[in-house]
Design an enzyme around this catalytic site. Structure first.
Site, PDB file in Angstrom:
ATOM      1  N   THR A 204     -10.224   1.080  63.690  1.00 50.35           N
ATOM      2  CA  THR A 204     -11.095   0.780  64.250  1.00 50.35           C
ATOM      3  C   THR A 204     -12.471   1.301  64.198  1.00 50.35           C
ATOM      4  O   THR A 204     -12.320   2.354  63.403  1.00 50.35           O
ATOM      5  CB  THR A 204     -10.914   0.647  65.721  1.00 50.35           C
ATOM      6  OG1 THR A 204     -10.781   2.198  66.116  1.00 50.35           O
ATOM      7  CG2 THR A 204      -9.552  -0.391  66.287  1.00 50.35           C
TER       8      THR A 204
ATOM      9  N   ALA B 175      -9.989   6.362  65.208  1.00 54.49           N
ATOM     10  CA  ALA B 175     -10.414   6.007  66.125  1.00 54.49           C
ATOM     11  C   ALA B 175     -12.247   7.024  65.774  1.00 54.49           C
ATOM     12  O   ALA B 175     -12.050   8.060  65.800  1.00 54.49           O
ATOM     13  CB  ALA B 175     -10.463   6.301  67.543  1.00 54.49           C
TER      14      ALA B 175
ATOM     15  N   VAL C  34      -9.021  10.988  63.642  1.00 49.53           N
ATOM     16  CA  VAL C  34     -10.570  11.019  64.782  1.00 49.53           C
ATOM     17  C   VAL C  34     -10.741  10.373  63.253  1.00 49.53           C
ATOM     18  O   VAL C  34     -11.115  11.054  61.730  1.00 49.53           O
ATOM     19  CB  VAL C  34     -11.239  12.518  65.001  1.00 49.53           C
ATOM     20  CG1 VAL C  34     -12.150  12.092  64.971  1.00 49.53           C
ATOM     21  CG2 VAL C  34      -9.799  12.381  65.981  1.00 49.53           C
ATOM     22  N   LYS C  35     -12.041   9.681  62.904  1.00 54.18           N
ATOM     23  CA  LYS C  35     -13.086   8.678  61.918  1.00 54.18           C
ATOM     24  C   LYS C  35     -14.033   9.497  62.007  1.00 54.18           C
ATOM     25  O   LYS C  35     -14.874   9.138  62.593  1.00 54.18           O
ATOM     26  CB  LYS C  35     -12.432   7.537  62.235  1.00 54.18           C
ATOM     27  CG  LYS C  35     -12.382   6.882  61.090  1.00 54.18           C
ATOM     28  CD  LYS C  35     -13.021   5.043  60.808  1.00 54.18           C
ATOM     29  CE  LYS C  35     -12.832   4.249  59.955  1.00 54.18           C
ATOM     30  NZ  LYS C  35     -12.589   2.659  60.342  1.00 54.18           N
ATOM     31  N   LEU C  36     -14.234   9.257  61.043  1.00 56.58           N
ATOM     32  CA  LEU C  36     -15.726  10.233  60.604  1.00 56.58           C
ATOM     33  C   LEU C  36     -16.210   9.960  59.222  1.00 56.58           C
ATOM     34  O   LEU C  36     -15.286   9.984  58.293  1.00 56.58           O
ATOM     35  CB  LEU C  36     -15.093  12.295  60.783  1.00 56.58           C
ATOM     36  CG  LEU C  36     -15.213  12.923  61.977  1.00 56.58           C
ATOM     37  CD1 LEU C  36     -15.074  14.519  61.144  1.00 56.58           C
ATOM     38  CD2 LEU C  36     -15.580  12.275  62.889  1.00 56.58           C
TER      39      LEU C  36
END
Length: 216
Positions: free
Chosen positions: A27, A57, A83-85
Site C-alpha cells: 500500500t 505500510a 514498514v515502507k520507507l
C-alpha cells in the site's frame, strides 16, 4: 515469483485471495487517498486480518526520527507488517535501526542499482524498483531490475526485489523472466493475466460443438 497486490481496497484483496495465488499486499498514501481513507492505520489492520502474507505500510514522515517513530507504530499493528520507507539518506538510517530491531523494511522509490545496494547493506528486507515510472521517461525499467539482481547475486544479499509500478501484463512477464522475487500488481492487471482471446474463442467453440452434438 511471489504475487503481491498493490492496493488499499479490501474487496480487491479478498478477490485476489480467492484466486489462490496472493502472497502479500503493498500500500501507499496515494492508494489510501484513492479509496478516500484518512485513517490509514485502521485500514492497514483490516488488510492484515485478511492475509498472513507481508503487508507493506508506508510512513508519511521524511525525517529519520519521524520515520522511526511512525515505523515502530506501524510495526506494532500486526506481526506481518513491513514498514515502507523512501530510499533517502534518512530512510537508510531509519532502515538500519528498524532492521536491527527485527522490523522488516521495504525501501521504496528505487531508481538505481546503487540505491538498491545501499538498501541491502542497510538491512532492508525488500527493495522496490519502480519499472513503470522509468518506462514513462523513456528508460527501460527492467534494465534496472536486471542490474539489481546482478549486484545482489554477486554478494548473496538476502534482500528481496519487489518489481513495483507495474502497468500491464508484460511487466509481470518480464519480472518473472528476470528472476525477480516478487511482483506487486494492481488488481486490474491481475485480472488481465488470465485473459487470452484464443482461450475465449476456444471455449466458445467447445460449447458450440457440445450443443450441436446434444441436438443430434
Amino acid at each position: 515469483m511471489k504475487f503481491f497486490i498493490d492496493t488499499a481496497n479490501l474487496d480487491e484483496i479478498k478477490t485476489a485471495i480467492n484466486f489462490g495465488f496472493l502472497d502479500g499486499v503493498t500500500t501507499n498514501p496515494s492508494l489510501m487517498a484513492k479509496e478516500g481513507i484518512s485513517d490509514q492505520e485502521t485500514r492497514i489492520k483490516e488488510i492484515c486480518r485478511l492475509t498472513d502474507g507481508p503487508v507493506s505500510a508506508e510512513v508519511l514522515a521524511v525525517d529519520t526520527l519521524g520515520m522511526l517513530a511512525e515505523g515502530r507504530r506501524l510495526a506494532s499493528l500486526a506481526p506481518n507488517i513491513a514498514v515502507k520507507l523512501p530510499l533517502t539518506m534518512e530512510g537508510l538510517e531509519a532502515t538500519k535501526t528498524l532492521s536491527g530491531d527485527g522490523v522488516k523494511v521495504n525501501l521504496t522509490l528505487v531508481f538505481s542499482p546503487l540505491q538498491a545496494l545501499l538498501a541491502a547493506k542497510a538491512g532492508a528486507a525488500y527493495v522496490s524498483p519502480f519499472v513503470g515510472r522509468l518506462d514513462d521517461i523513456g528508460q527501460d525499467g527492467f534494465r534496472l531490475v536486471e542490474e539489481i539482481i546482478g549486484v545482489y547475486n554477486n554478494y548473496a544479499f538476502d534482500t528481496e526485489i519487489i518489481v513495483a509500478s507495474v502497468r500491464h501484463p508484460q511487466h509481470v512477464l518480464r519480472a518473472a523472466l528476470s528472476g525477480a522475487d516478487i511482483s506487486t500488481i494492481p488488481f486490474k492487471v491481475i485480472k488481465q493475466l488470465a485473459y487470452h482471446p484464443l482461450t475465449d474463442k476456444g471455449l466458445k467453440e467447445f460449447l458450440a460443438d457440445h450443443e450441436k452434438a446434444a441436438k443430434k
